[in-house]
Design an enzyme around this catalytic site. Structure first.
Site, short mmCIF file in Angstrom:
data_model
loop_
_atom_site.label_atom_id
_atom_site.label_comp_id
_atom_site.label_asym_id
_atom_site.label_seq_id
_atom_site.Cartn_x
_atom_site.Cartn_y
_atom_site.Cartn_z
N TYR A 1 0.88 14.12 0.71
CA TYR A 1 0.60 14.78 1.98
C TYR A 1 0.82 16.29 1.88
O TYR A 1 1.23 16.93 2.85
CB TYR A 1 1.43 14.15 3.11
CG TYR A 1 1.22 12.65 3.21
CD1 TYR A 1 0.01 12.15 3.69
CD2 TYR A 1 2.19 11.75 2.78
CE1 TYR A 1 -0.21 10.78 3.76
CE2 TYR A 1 1.97 10.37 2.84
CZ TYR A 1 0.77 9.90 3.34
OH TYR A 1 0.55 8.55 3.40
N GLU B 1 0.83 -1.21 0.00
CA GLU B 1 0.00 0.00 0.00
C GLU B 1 0.86 1.26 0.00
O GLU B 1 0.82 2.04 0.95
CB GLU B 1 -0.89 0.00 1.26
CG GLU B 1 -1.74 -1.24 1.46
CD GLU B 1 -2.34 -1.34 2.87
OE1 GLU B 1 -1.94 -0.58 3.77
OE2 GLU B 1 -3.22 -2.19 3.07
N PRO B 2 1.66 1.49 -1.02
CA PRO B 2 2.51 2.68 -1.00
C PRO B 2 1.70 3.95 -1.31
O PRO B 2 0.81 3.93 -2.15
CB PRO B 2 3.51 2.41 -2.13
CG PRO B 2 2.76 1.55 -3.09
CD PRO B 2 1.81 0.71 -2.27
N GLY B 3 2.01 5.01 -0.59
CA GLY B 3 1.37 6.30 -0.88
C GLY B 3 2.42 7.33 -1.22
O GLY B 3 2.60 7.74 -2.37
N ARG B 4 3.19 7.70 -0.18
CA ARG B 4 4.20 8.73 -0.33
C ARG B 4 5.16 8.47 -1.49
O ARG B 4 5.43 9.37 -2.30
CB ARG B 4 5.01 8.80 0.98
CG ARG B 4 6.05 9.88 1.01
CD ARG B 4 6.95 9.72 2.25
NE ARG B 4 6.18 9.66 3.47
CZ ARG B 4 5.71 10.72 4.13
NH1 ARG B 4 5.99 11.94 3.70
NH2 ARG B 4 5.01 10.57 5.23
N CYS C 1 -0.90 33.33 10.22
CA CYS C 1 -0.61 33.89 11.54
C CYS C 1 -0.34 32.81 12.56
O CYS C 1 -1.13 32.57 13.48
CB CYS C 1 -1.76 34.79 11.98
SG CYS C 1 -1.95 36.14 10.82
C1 LIG Z 1 -1.02 5.97 5.25
C2 LIG Z 1 -1.14 4.54 4.98
C3 LIG Z 1 -0.42 3.96 3.93
C4 LIG Z 1 0.54 4.72 3.07
O1 LIG Z 1 1.67 5.13 3.74
P1 LIG Z 1 2.89 5.78 2.93
O2 LIG Z 1 3.89 6.08 3.96
O3 LIG Z 1 2.35 7.02 2.28
O4 LIG Z 1 3.35 4.78 1.94
C5 LIG Z 1 -0.62 2.61 3.69
N1 LIG Z 1 -1.46 1.87 4.45
C6 LIG Z 1 -2.15 2.40 5.47
C7 LIG Z 1 -3.06 1.54 6.27
C8 LIG Z 1 -2.02 3.74 5.78
O5 LIG Z 1 -2.70 4.26 6.81
#
Ligand SMILES: *Cc1c(COP(=O)(O)O)cnc(C)c1O
Length: 405
Positions: free
Chosen positions: A362, A264-267, A334
Site C-alpha cells: 500500500y 488472501e494475504p497482501g500486507r 501542498c
Molecule cells: C485487500 C484485500 C485483501 C488483502 O488484505 P491485507 O490486509 O493486505 O492482507 C484480501 N482480500 C480481499 C478481498 C481484499 O480486498
C-alpha cells in the site's frame, strides 16, 4: 549504515536517485514462506492480494513460488497474466465488477469469482451462459465482525459495503445452486486489514465454517473456504497474534470438513519487503518545532495522511555527534496532511538520507501524480545485485495521454 540485503542504501540513492522504493527479494521470500509453509500437506491456495503491490516483477517472483492471486479489477488481472501468474489460481474479489472485467476473467479462465451480491451473481450467470461456460463461484459473506482496526480498513462489520449479509447468504447460495452459468464452489470472507487481534479472525472463520455446515446439510456441495487476508504487520510496537497458530486453526477448520483452504494475504507478504528511501531537502525551525522537509511525501506514501499510519523513519547513515531532537518529517506536497512522521527523534540535516520502513504494501500501489510529481523509481535488491523494476516516471510520461486543443 543501513543496507538492503548486501547493498548500502547510499549507493542505491546515488545510482537511482531519490525518492526510490527499495524492495528485498530475500524478505519477500521469507514472508511468503511463513504463509505457504503452514499449509504444506493440505489442499490449499495462498492468493496474494495484488492491490497491496502489483509491480510485475514482484508478482513474477510470487508466481515462481506457485502463488495464487486475489484481484479486484481487470487491470490487476492483466498484471497477473503479464507477470506469468496462473489464471487458475486467481480469485476475483470486489463489490463493483464491471461486465467487461467479468468477461475478461471468464475468457482467461480464472479459478474463482468471489461474488459479493445477488445482482452480481445474476450478471455473471448470464455472461457465462452466453459463452457456454460455467463460472466457478464463491460467495463472499459479510460475517458482521468488528475487526478493531482503523475504520477505513475495516470491511467485515454489518454496515460495510462488502460481501453478502450472513442472514441472506443461505438463500443466495440456494439460488446460486440452481443457476446453470455458475458453479458454487465455496464461501469467502475478508474482514479488513491490519487486524492485530486473533478473536475477529476466529469469529469470522467459525461463522464461515458454520454456514458451510448449514449449506451442506441442505445438500449443497462445497469445495473450499476462503478466509481472506488482513494479517497484520509490526509497524511500531503492535503486539501481534501468533500467526502460525492462527493459520493452523484455519487449517483445522477446513480439514475437519474435508474442504480446501484459501487465504488472501497482501500486507503481511509485502510490507516488510519494502522501504522508501528519501533525502532531506531542508530543515526549518519554527516556534512550534523543527521540520525535516524531505523529497518524498503523500504522493509516494499516502498511508500516514489517509490512515494516520505510523512508519518507522531511520537515518541511513547516522552522523556521530549530530544534533538530534524531535522533528516532524514532512513532504513537499501542498497539503497540510503531507506528514510522514510526527515528533521523531532524528539527527539529520540537508542532504542526509532517511529510510521510511515497511512500505512495501500500500505504498507504491497507492501513489499518485498529485502536484505533477512523477512516480518514484522502484528497485529490487537480490543479495549484492539491484535491478530497476519500475523506472522513475518522466514529465513526458505524465503528460502523454493529454492533448492541447
Ligand atoms: C485487500 C484485500 C485483501 C488483502 O488484505 P491485507 O490486509 O493486505 O492482507 C484480501 N482480500 C480481499 C478481498 C481484499 O480486498
Amino acid at each position: 549504515m543501513l543496507h538492503a540485503e548486501d547493498m548500502a542504501l547510499p549507493e542505491l540513492a546515488a545510482e537511482y536517485g531519490t525518492p526510490v522504493y527499495v524492495y528485498s527479494r530475500r524478505t519477500l521470500t521469507d514472508s511468503w514462506r511463513q504463509f505457504a509453509r503452514v499449509f504444506e500437506g493440505t489442499a490449499h491456495q495462498v492468493c496474494y492480494a495484488v492491490k497491496a503491490n502489483g509491480r510485475l516483477a514482484l508478482l513474477q517472483e510470487l508466481a515462481k513460488f506457485g502463488a495464487g492471486f486475489d484481484i479486484v479489477s481487470g487491470g490487476e488481472l492483466a498484471r497477473v497474466l503479464r507477470a506469468g501468474g496462473d489464471p487458475k489460481r486467481v480469485v476475483f474479489s470486489g463489490v463493483g465488477k464491471r461486465e467487461d472485467e467479468m468477461q475478461h476473467a471468464l475468457d482467461a479462465g480464472i479459478g474463482c469469482f468471489n461474488v459479493e451480491s445477488e445482482a452480481e451473481l445474476r450478471r455473471l450467470d448470464e455472461l457465462a451462459l452466453a459463452r457456454k461456460l460455467r463460472a466457478p463461484v464463491a460467495l463472499r459473506v459479510n460475517p458482521d465482525v468488528e475487526a478493531n482496526t482503523h475504520p477505513h480498513i475495516a470491511t467485515g462489520h454489518g454496515s460495510a459495503k462488502f460481501g453478502i449479509e450472513l442472514a441472506q447468504a443461505e438463500t443466495v447460495a440456494l439460488k446460486a445452486a440452481l443457476l446453470r452459468g455458475v458453479q458454487l464452489q465455496g464461501l469467502a470472507c475478508h474482514i479488513g486489514s491490519q487486524i492485530t487481534k486473533i478473536e475477529p479472525f476466529r469469529q469470522t472463520a467459525r461463522r464461515l465454517a458454520d454456514l458451510a455446515d448449514r449449506l451442506r446439510a441442505r445438500g449443497l456441495v462445497l469445495k473450499h473456504l476462503d478466509f481472506g487476508g488482513g494479517y497484520p504487520v509490526r509497524y511500531r510496537n503492535e503486539v501481534l497474534p501468533d500467526l502460525q497458530a492462527l493459520l493452523g486453526e484455519l487449517r483445522t477448520l477446513a480439514e475437519a470438513r474435508g474442504l480446501a483452504l484459501r487465504i488472501e494475504p497482501g500486507r503481511a507478504v509485502m510490507a516488510p519487503a519494502g522501504l522508501l528511501l528519501t533525502r532531506v531537502e531542508y530543515v526549518k525551525a519554527s516556534a512550534h518545532g523543527r521540520f525535516l522537509i524531505v523529497d518524498t511525501g503523500m504522493t509516494e506514501l499516502i498511508r500516514p495522511a489517509l490512515y494516520d499510519a505510523w512508519h518507522d523513519i531511520r537515518e541511513v547513515a547516522p552522523q556521530p555527534g549530530a544534533v538530534t531532537g524531535p522533528c516532524d518529517v514532512v513532504g513537499p506536497v501542498c497539503e497540510s496532511a503531507d506528514i510522514l512522521g510526527r515528533e521523531r527523534q532524528l539527527a539529520a540535516g540537508p542532504g542526509d538520507l532517511l529510510a521510511v520502513m515497511d512500505t512495501g504494501a500500500y505504498g507504491a500501489s497507492m501513489a499518485s501524480n498529485y502536484n505533477a510529481r512523477p512516480r518514484a523509481a522502484e528497485v529490487l535488491v537480490d543479495g549484492a545485485h539491484a535491478a530497476v523494476i519500475r523506472r522513475r516516471e518522466t514529465l513526458d510520461d505524465l503528460m502523454a495521454p493529454e492533448d492541447l486543443l
